[in-house]
Design a protein around this motif. Structure first.
Motif, PDB file in Angstrom:
ATOM      1  N   SER A  37       0.813  -1.217   0.000  1.00 39.15           N
ATOM      2  CA  SER A  37       0.000   0.000   0.000  1.00 39.15           C
ATOM      3  C   SER A  37       0.851   1.273   0.000  1.00 39.15           C
ATOM      4  CB  SER A  37      -0.949   0.007   1.187  1.00 39.15           C
ATOM      5  OG  SER A  37      -0.226   0.088   2.397  1.00 39.15           O
ATOM      6  N   VAL A  38       2.137   1.157   0.308  1.00 36.72           N
ATOM      7  CA  VAL A  38       3.020   2.320   0.288  1.00 36.72           C
ATOM      8  C   VAL A  38       3.066   2.953  -1.102  1.00 36.72           C
ATOM      9  CG1 VAL A  38       5.144   1.038  -0.231  1.00 36.72           C
ATOM     10  CG2 VAL A  38       5.278   3.174   0.999  1.00 36.72           C
ATOM     11  N   PHE A  39       2.805   2.156  -2.135  1.00 40.19           N
ATOM     12  CA  PHE A  39       2.876   2.680  -3.493  1.00 40.19           C
ATOM     13  C   PHE A  39       1.679   3.551  -3.854  1.00 40.19           C
ATOM     14  CE2 PHE A  39       5.592  -1.114  -3.604  1.00 40.19           C
ATOM     15  CZ  PHE A  39       6.783  -0.475  -3.915  1.00 40.19           C
ATOM     16  N   THR A  40       0.703   3.655  -2.961  1.00 42.41           N
ATOM     17  CA  THR A  40      -0.425   4.566  -3.197  1.00 42.41           C
ATOM     18  C   THR A  40      -0.120   5.968  -2.662  1.00 42.41           C
ATOM     19  OG1 THR A  40      -1.513   3.986  -1.122  1.00 42.41           O
ATOM     20  CG2 THR A  40      -2.080   2.656  -3.061  1.00 42.41           C
ATOM     21  N   LEU A  41       0.969   6.123  -1.941  1.00 46.42           N
ATOM     22  CA  LEU A  41       1.352   7.431  -1.379  1.00 46.42           C
ATOM     23  C   LEU A  41       2.054   8.271  -2.432  1.00 46.42           C
ATOM     24  CD1 LEU A  41       2.803   6.223   2.031  1.00 46.42           C
ATOM     25  CD2 LEU A  41       0.586   7.289   1.639  1.00 46.42           C
ATOM     26  N   PRO A  42       2.127   9.590  -2.222  1.00 47.00           N
ATOM     27  CA  PRO A  42       2.892  10.454  -3.138  1.00 47.00           C
ATOM     28  C   PRO A  42       4.367  10.058  -3.151  1.00 47.00           C
ATOM     29  CG  PRO A  42       1.519  11.767  -1.665  1.00 47.00           C
ATOM     30  CD  PRO A  42       1.438  10.357  -1.190  1.00 47.00           C
ATOM     31  N   GLU A  43       5.023  10.325  -4.253  1.00 46.47           N
ATOM     32  CA  GLU A  43       6.421   9.915  -4.453  1.00 46.47           C
ATOM     33  C   GLU A  43       7.372  10.355  -3.325  1.00 46.47           C
ATOM     34  OE1 GLU A  43       9.859   8.306  -5.827  1.00 46.47           O
ATOM     35  OE2 GLU A  43       7.858   7.876  -6.602  1.00 46.47           O
ATOM     36  N   PRO A  44       7.295  11.604  -2.831  1.00 47.64           N
ATOM     37  CA  PRO A  44       8.222  11.983  -1.751  1.00 47.64           C
ATOM     38  C   PRO A  44       8.059  11.120  -0.499  1.00 47.64           C
ATOM     39  CG  PRO A  44       7.207  13.923  -2.687  1.00 47.64           C
ATOM     40  CD  PRO A  44       6.502  12.738  -3.287  1.00 47.64           C
ATOM     41  N   HIS A  45       6.827  10.739  -0.196  1.00 49.97           N
ATOM     42  CA  HIS A  45       6.593   9.882   0.967  1.00 49.97           C
ATOM     43  C   HIS A  45       7.109   8.471   0.713  1.00 49.97           C
ATOM     44  CE1 HIS A  45       4.552  13.132   2.776  1.00 49.97           C
ATOM     45  NE2 HIS A  45       3.384  12.972   2.175  1.00 49.97           N
ATOM     46  N   GLN A  46       6.963   7.999  -0.524  1.00 46.36           N
ATOM     47  CA  GLN A  46       7.487   6.677  -0.864  1.00 46.36           C
ATOM     48  C   GLN A  46       8.997   6.637  -0.637  1.00 46.36           C
ATOM     49  OE1 GLN A  46       6.444   5.192  -4.734  1.00 46.36           O
ATOM     50  NE2 GLN A  46       4.336   5.914  -4.557  1.00 46.36           N
ATOM     51  N   ARG A  47       9.690   7.700  -1.068  1.00 42.86           N
ATOM     52  CA  ARG A  47      11.141   7.751  -0.878  1.00 42.86           C
ATOM     53  C   ARG A  47      11.499   7.722   0.597  1.00 42.86           C
ATOM     54  NH1 ARG A  47      12.575  12.563  -4.658  1.00 42.86           N
ATOM     55  NH2 ARG A  47      10.900  13.216  -3.354  1.00 42.86           N
ATOM     56  N   ARG A  48      10.769   8.473   1.395  1.00 35.50           N
ATOM     57  CA  ARG A  48      11.057   8.536   2.832  1.00 35.50           C
ATOM     58  C   ARG A  48      10.820   7.171   3.498  1.00 35.50           C
ATOM     59  NH1 ARG A  48      13.971  11.882   6.114  1.00 35.50           N
ATOM     60  NH2 ARG A  48      13.049  11.865   8.161  1.00 35.50           N
ATOM     61  N   LEU A  49       9.762   6.498   3.114  1.00 33.98           N
ATOM     62  CA  LEU A  49       9.475   5.185   3.694  1.00 33.98           C
ATOM     63  C   LEU A  49      10.439   4.118   3.191  1.00 33.98           C
ATOM     64  CD1 LEU A  49       5.602   5.262   3.655  1.00 33.98           C
ATOM     65  CD2 LEU A  49       7.089   5.325   5.636  1.00 33.98           C
ATOM     66  N   ARG A  50      10.944   4.309   1.986  1.00 32.77           N
ATOM     67  CA  ARG A  50      11.884   3.342   1.420  1.00 32.77           C
ATOM     68  C   ARG A  50      13.205   3.331   2.205  1.00 32.77           C
ATOM     69  NH1 ARG A  50      12.321   4.955  -4.163  1.00 32.77           N
ATOM     70  NH2 ARG A  50      13.936   6.375  -3.498  1.00 32.77           N
TER      71      ARG A  50
END
Length: 105
Positions: free
Chosen positions: A33-46
């Motif tokens: 479900s992380v891939f439903t977030l905006p790109e900047p948030h995806q990078r931070r969670l990655r």
């Protein structure tokens, strides 16, 4: 396509490892479900490896002292207690890891 791949994976383990198959079926969609977030948030969670490493080290430190657990439930109780303790510490922290208000976090 992703649902078909998940179903194939779950079916591959259904007979040999039913607990794993159930776990995959319940948790893989939530994990992606992380891939439903905006790109900047995806990078931070990655890049959450330092936090994960800290959790894993703490769990290892606490579980190796016990060495042999009488059953699976006792291990789950200890790990759950450690995770709750870590969560409470993070919840009390005033510095947020992700700024949800900002798109360019």
């Amino acid at each position: 396509a992703a649902q078909i791949a998940l179903t194939t994976l779950v079916n591959a383990y259904r007979d040999t490892a039913p607990k794993l198959a159930d776990w995959l079926e319940r948790n893989i969609p939530e994990g992606l479900s992380v891939f439903t977030l905006p790109e900047p948030h995806q990078r931070r969670l990655r890049t959450s490896n330092p936090m994960e490493r800290g959790i894993q080290q703490e769990l290892k430190r606490r579980t190796t002292k016990i060495r042999v657990f009488p059953n699976e439930a006792s291990l789950e109780r200890l790990v759950s207690a450690v995770l709750v303790e870590i969560d409470e510490k993070w919840a009390a922290d005033t510095k947020g890891y992700i700024k949800w208000d900002y798109q360019d976090a």
